[in-house]
Motif scaffolding. Structure first.
Motif, PDB file in Angstrom:
ATOM      1  N   MET A 130       0.832  -1.205   0.000  1.00 53.89           N
ATOM      2  CA  MET A 130       0.000   0.000   0.000  1.00 53.89           C
ATOM      3  C   MET A 130       0.867   1.255   0.000  1.00 53.89           C
ATOM      4  SD  MET A 130      -2.868   1.362   2.734  1.00 53.89           S
ATOM      5  CE  MET A 130      -1.659   1.741   3.996  1.00 53.89           C
ATOM      6  N   THR A 131       1.935   1.231   0.792  1.00 55.02           N
ATOM      7  CA  THR A 131       2.828   2.399   0.873  1.00 55.02           C
ATOM      8  C   THR A 131       3.486   2.688  -0.466  1.00 55.02           C
ATOM      9  OG1 THR A 131       3.270   1.895   3.212  1.00 55.02           O
ATOM     10  CG2 THR A 131       4.800   3.382   2.103  1.00 55.02           C
ATOM     11  N   LEU A 132       3.923   1.646  -1.153  1.00 58.09           N
ATOM     12  CA  LEU A 132       4.561   1.827  -2.460  1.00 58.09           C
ATOM     13  C   LEU A 132       3.580   2.391  -3.482  1.00 58.09           C
ATOM     14  CD1 LEU A 132       6.778  -1.395  -2.718  1.00 58.09           C
ATOM     15  CD2 LEU A 132       7.565   0.970  -2.444  1.00 58.09           C
ATOM     16  N   VAL A 133       2.345   1.905  -3.447  1.00 58.30           N
ATOM     17  CA  VAL A 133       1.319   2.413  -4.378  1.00 58.30           C
ATOM     18  C   VAL A 133       1.058   3.890  -4.110  1.00 58.30           C
ATOM     19  CG1 VAL A 133      -1.125   2.297  -4.997  1.00 58.30           C
ATOM     20  CG2 VAL A 133       0.212   0.193  -4.798  1.00 58.30           C
ATOM     21  N   LEU A 134       0.881   4.250  -2.831  1.00 57.08           N
ATOM     22  CA  LEU A 134       0.639   5.651  -2.483  1.00 57.08           C
ATOM     23  C   LEU A 134       1.831   6.523  -2.860  1.00 57.08           C
ATOM     24  CD1 LEU A 134      -1.091   5.333   1.007  1.00 57.08           C
ATOM     25  CD2 LEU A 134      -2.131   6.172  -1.103  1.00 57.08           C
ATOM     26  N   ALA A 135       3.045   6.028  -2.633  1.00 55.76           N
ATOM     27  CA  ALA A 135       4.246   6.799  -2.964  1.00 55.76           C
ATOM     28  C   ALA A 135       4.336   7.027  -4.479  1.00 55.76           C
ATOM     29  CB  ALA A 135       5.496   6.079  -2.465  1.00 55.76           C
ATOM     30  N   ALA A 136       3.985   5.996  -5.249  1.00 52.94           N
ATOM     31  CA  ALA A 136       4.026   6.125  -6.714  1.00 52.94           C
ATOM     32  C   ALA A 136       3.003   7.150  -7.195  1.00 52.94           C
ATOM     33  CB  ALA A 136       3.767   4.767  -7.365  1.00 52.94           C
ATOM     34  N   VAL A 137       1.792   7.083  -6.627  1.00 53.07           N
ATOM     35  CA  VAL A 137       0.749   8.051  -7.003  1.00 53.07           C
ATOM     36  C   VAL A 137       1.175   9.461  -6.589  1.00 53.07           C
ATOM     37  CG1 VAL A 137      -1.636   8.788  -6.566  1.00 53.07           C
ATOM     38  CG2 VAL A 137      -1.111   6.362  -6.882  1.00 53.07           C
ATOM     39  N   GLY A 138       1.700   9.587  -5.387  1.00 51.09           N
ATOM     40  CA  GLY A 138       2.145  10.891  -4.903  1.00 51.09           C
ATOM     41  C   GLY A 138       3.277  11.463  -5.734  1.00 51.09           C
ATOM     42  N   TYR A 139       4.209  10.592  -6.139  1.00 50.94           N
ATOM     43  CA  TYR A 139       5.339  11.073  -6.946  1.00 50.94           C
ATOM     44  C   TYR A 139       4.879  11.482  -8.337  1.00 50.94           C
ATOM     45  CZ  TYR A 139      10.050  11.370  -8.844  1.00 50.94           C
ATOM     46  OH  TYR A 139      11.214  11.826  -9.423  1.00 50.94           O
ATOM     47  N   ALA A 140       3.942  10.699  -8.918  1.00 52.80           N
ATOM     48  CA  ALA A 140       3.405  11.049 -10.242  1.00 52.80           C
ATOM     49  C   ALA A 140       2.670  12.386 -10.168  1.00 52.80           C
ATOM     50  CB  ALA A 140       2.463   9.949 -10.726  1.00 52.80           C
ATOM     51  N   TRP A 141       1.915  12.579  -9.086  1.00 50.37           N
ATOM     52  CA  TRP A 141       1.213  13.858  -8.901  1.00 50.37           C
ATOM     53  C   TRP A 141       2.225  14.996  -8.775  1.00 50.37           C
ATOM     54  CZ3 TRP A 141       1.983  16.836  -4.558  1.00 50.37           C
ATOM     55  CH2 TRP A 141       1.182  17.980  -4.458  1.00 50.37           C
ATOM     56  N   GLN A 142       3.285  14.769  -8.012  1.00 54.75           N
ATOM     57  CA  GLN A 142       4.307  15.804  -7.818  1.00 54.75           C
ATOM     58  C   GLN A 142       4.950  16.186  -9.145  1.00 54.75           C
ATOM     59  OE1 GLN A 142       7.107  15.093  -4.582  1.00 54.75           O
ATOM     60  NE2 GLN A 142       8.778  15.948  -5.800  1.00 54.75           N
TER      61      GLN A 142
END
Length: 460
Positions: free
Chosen positions: A441-453
């Motif tokens: 879950m953390t990796l998925v959220l980090a990937a989404v957050g990084y793509a948003w950034q």
């Protein structure tokens, strides 16, 4: 809107939220926040595994929590925010980090609301046989959703009295226990050290299980730094709460574990079946102890529900304020983010429904997914503090009202401790699946957050 670089701080002033929490509210929230259902009920399994060495397990994990709270207090006193560690992670590491820590914690809190509602409903339906548990959960949800939809001072008043009852109950328990151990409690004989002879009955493996159980019993302490942003004096409130964390943890957690394992044989079936506190009171022959402790556990569960709805709504509000979530959740009315409160409550009730509809797959998967979130949050806190401390010393040293002890050495010690807990979780079959699920879950959220950034950087 947040910056896409780590150099420009995100909004953390929470200007549109009310500041209705008084210092007495914040002080009691801090005091009662360490006394949760995990301590009253969950500690039984830890005692059964570790025996008297559970005292060592709680002391070790307590030291780690003290370091985490000190780091979080340093940052929250310098930058008060309802986003707490999420806002600090964005400021120190980048928007993706704030996104990851914030939404992971939101899922954790909302799921916990459902779990606590189920636990509270079981107690009440036990008193009133024949009443459906789901109806009690629905009632609790409506009450605490309504409480949090109103002015923040209502949340503060509920938590003040909930915390006062919990503190009073555990203080009375400790007093009775110490008197019994000393042999001066009427009608009881001192057990001496007879129950402490086999200190580590299951060896190192049992101690490890007890240690893991104790680590997760401390979850929820972070709420006080979220609440501080809506208090009359956020800096003073955070500083006071953090500075008293050490004696609170030592007294309520380590102290009560020491009393219990001295009074009750560690392998007593009642420790797990009835809970360690009820077992200890029964050992003292106090009439009605079981029902009395059930009342206290019910209060602890309801208090946690109230606090978690509050914490989830404020984390969601802060994330939206920084452009990291649906804008509708950021709408504030009467100083309260009411849509965020409703969304958090609905998610919590959905978790309850899942526990009835799909207990063996979807709900079990959800529980595993949040199993180690608190450790992920703690890592973000430590890394953020490492980065922000130097910046504060260089740019605004006057904001360092609370200082991390022996910086940076103890921050690194805390990180090493968190890594050790991860290793121990990977070794234990029961916790390994939680570690992997939370990691996913953390990796998925980090990937989404990084793509948003990245997308924001491109637009900017």
């Amino acid at each position: 809107m947040p910056s896409t670089t780590t150099g420009t701080p995100p909004r953390t002033d929470d200007a549109s939220l009310s500041h209705g929490l008084k210092q007495r509210h914040l002080s009691m929230i801090a005091l009662g926040g360490v006394i949760g259902a995990g301590l009253f009920v969950g500690s039984g399994a830890g005692i059964a595994a570790a025996g008297p060495s559970i005292v060592v397990a709680y002391a070790l994990s307590g030291l780690l929590v003290m370091l985490v709270m000190r780091m979080l207090g340093e940052m929250s006193a310098a930058y008060p925010s309802s986003g707490s560690f999420s806002a600090h992670a964005e400021r120190a590491i980048g928007p993706w980090a704030g996104f990851t820590a914030g939404w992971a914690f939101w899922v954790l809190l909302c799921t916990a609301v459902g779990l606590e509602g189920i636990g509270a409903a079981k107690i009440v339906s036990g008193w009133l046989p024949g009443t459906p548990e789901w109806a009690w959960v629905a009632l609790f949800m409506v009450v605490f959703c309504g409480t949090n939809l109103a002015a923040v001072k209502n949340f503060g008043e509920f938590e003040f009295w909930f915390a006062a009852l919990k503190v009073g109950a555990i203080t009375l328990f400790l007093a009775l226990g110490v008197l019994a151990i000393a042999g001066v409690l009427p009608g009881t004989d001192s057990p001496g050290a007879s129950h402490l002879n086999d200190f580590m009955p299951n060896g190192g493996e049992g101690l490890v299980i007890g240690l893991l159980a104790s680590v997760f019993a401390y979850g929820g302490l972070e709420t006080v730094t979220i609440a501080a942003a809506e208090s009359e004096n956020p800096v003073k409130g955070v500083a006071s709460a953090v500075r008293t964390a050490m004696w609170r943890i030592a007294l309520f957690y380590v102290g009560s574990m020491a009393v219990i394992v001295t009074l009750v044989p560690w392998d007593s079936k009642e420790v797990v079946e009835k809970g360690p506190y009820v077992a200890a009171l029964d050992e003292l022959g106090i009439p009605g102890a079981g029902q009395l402790m059930n009342v206290v556990v019910l209060v602890a569960l309801l208090s946690a529900m109230n606090a978690n709805v509050y914490g989830a709504s404020r984390i969601a509000y802060s994330l939206v304020e920084r452009g990291q979530g649906p804008k509708v959740l950021g709408r504030v009315s009467g100083g309260v983010p009411r849509i965020a409160v409703l969304a958090s409550s609905v998610f919590g009730f959905l978790c309850v429904l899942l526990s009835y509809w799909r207990p063996n797959d979807v709900f079990a998967w959800l529980l595993n997914m949040i199993g180690a979130v608190i450790l992920v949050v703690w890592i973000f806190i430590a890394v953020s503090q490492l980065r922000l401390r130097r910046r504060l010393e260089r740019e605004t040293p006057e904001k360092l009202v609370v200082r991390m002890w022996a910086f940076p050495w103890l921050t690194w010690v805390a990180l090493a401790g968190m890594a050790a807990v991860f290793v121990l979780m990977a070794r234990e079959p029961d916790t390994r699946v939680q570690l992997y699920s939370t990691g996913g879950m953390t990796l998925v959220l980090a990937a989404v957050g990084y793509a948003w950034q990245k997308a924001r950087a491109t637009k900017g």
